[in-house]
Design an enzyme around this catalytic site. Structure first.
Site, short mmCIF file in Angstrom:
data_model
loop_
_atom_site.label_atom_id
_atom_site.label_comp_id
_atom_site.label_asym_id
_atom_site.label_seq_id
_atom_site.Cartn_x
_atom_site.Cartn_y
_atom_site.Cartn_z
N TYR A 177 -4.21 -1.30 9.58
CA TYR A 177 -3.81 -1.41 8.19
C TYR A 177 -2.53 -1.16 7.55
CZ TYR A 177 -4.68 -1.04 3.16
OH TYR A 177 -4.78 -1.02 1.79
N SER A 232 0.88 -1.21 -0.04
CA SER A 232 0.22 0.11 -0.02
C SER A 232 1.13 1.14 -0.13
CB SER A 232 -0.99 0.15 1.25
OG SER A 232 -1.59 1.04 1.69
#
Length: 263
Positions: free
Chosen positions: A166, A153
């Site tokens: 996350y 990410s």
């Protein structure tokens, strides 16, 4: 989503089998469709059976080869079954994209939601580790190498606020990527991470709607190009890492985030 007709004659993945986790929608589905258009036999690994079956059906109706396998990446036995299904149906495993993930958490570290933390870590981090375990075993046994792409990410380069679980999981994915790359170069298996930025998927659109925001409201905050990525743009980066044209790249992470860390 259908395979563009002009791509059906370009098949650099012909004869190869690819597993894509979380391929029922969004980036995962775009990758599966593109890989199929490049000639691969694609295993659609998805926990949502309806979405997974639909993605496989769309590929098949466009002339591609796809198999849906219900998969919970947080469960080792489920991942093992996913890999075995690829071997049984298509005779091998040459490419894997470990894309399945839960959405971001929404609390600061000081108010950590412990239950959601555990869920995200089990899918976004442990899930990638389990996929690597079984995919690597299959590729090592084959003896012909392979390419594994882990979905990281843009938060690796610049964390977003109120998403500690996350962000931590995606940093862990990078560590797993580099460890697996170091250990498996001897087997001619390349392991890389792809780091997408803001991408306009159905989930993204729903999330913006819930927050009362528009795409234009967020566009300037997610990169210097002033727009969200299309899932297909991320998919093309994944395809490049899957192909022999990237044969000297392993242990790396590729940002596809429009300069997110520059904003």
């Amino acid at each position: 989503m259908t395979i563009p007709s002009h791509l059906l004659t370009i098949t650099p993945l012909a004869g190869k089998t690819a597993v894509v986790t979380g391929a029922g929608g969004g980036i995962g589905k775009a990758i599966a469709v593109l890989f199929a258009s490049a000639g691969a036999n694609v295993v659609i690994a998805e926990i949502n059976e309806e979405a997974g079956k639909q993605a496989a059906a769309e590929i098949q109706s466009s002339g591609g080869h796809a198999l849906f396998v219900a998969t919970d990446v947080s469960k080792s036995a489920s991942v093992q079954s996913m890999v075995q299904a690829a071997l049984t149906r298509f005779g091998g495993l040459h490419v894997a994209v470990n894309n399945a993930a839960m959405q971001c958490d929404t609390t600061p570290v000081s108010e950590l939601d412990e239950d959601y933390w555990n869920k995200i870590i089990s899918v976004n981090f442990t899930g990638v580790a389990l996929c690597l375990k079984w995919e690597l075993q299959a590729m090592i046994a084959q003896g012909s190498g392979g390419s594994i792409i882990n979905m990281a990410s843009a938060t690796i380069r610049k964390p977003g606020p109120q998403m500690p679980a996350y962000t931590a999981a995606k940093h862990g994915v990078l560590g797993l990527t580099r460890s697996a790359a170091m250990e498996n170069g001897v087997h001619k298996i390349r392991v890389n991470a792809l780091s997408p930025g803001g991408t306009m998927t159905e989930l993204t659109a729903t999330g913006l709607e819930k927050l009362g925001l528009t795409e234009a409201d967020m566009a300037s905050r997610i990169g210097v190009l002033g727009r969200f990525a299309k899932p297909e743009e991320i998919a093309h980066a994944a395809l490049w890492l899957a192909l022999d044209t990237s044969s000297y790249i392993t242990g790396a992470f590729m940002p596809v985030d429009a300069g997110y860390d520059l904003v």
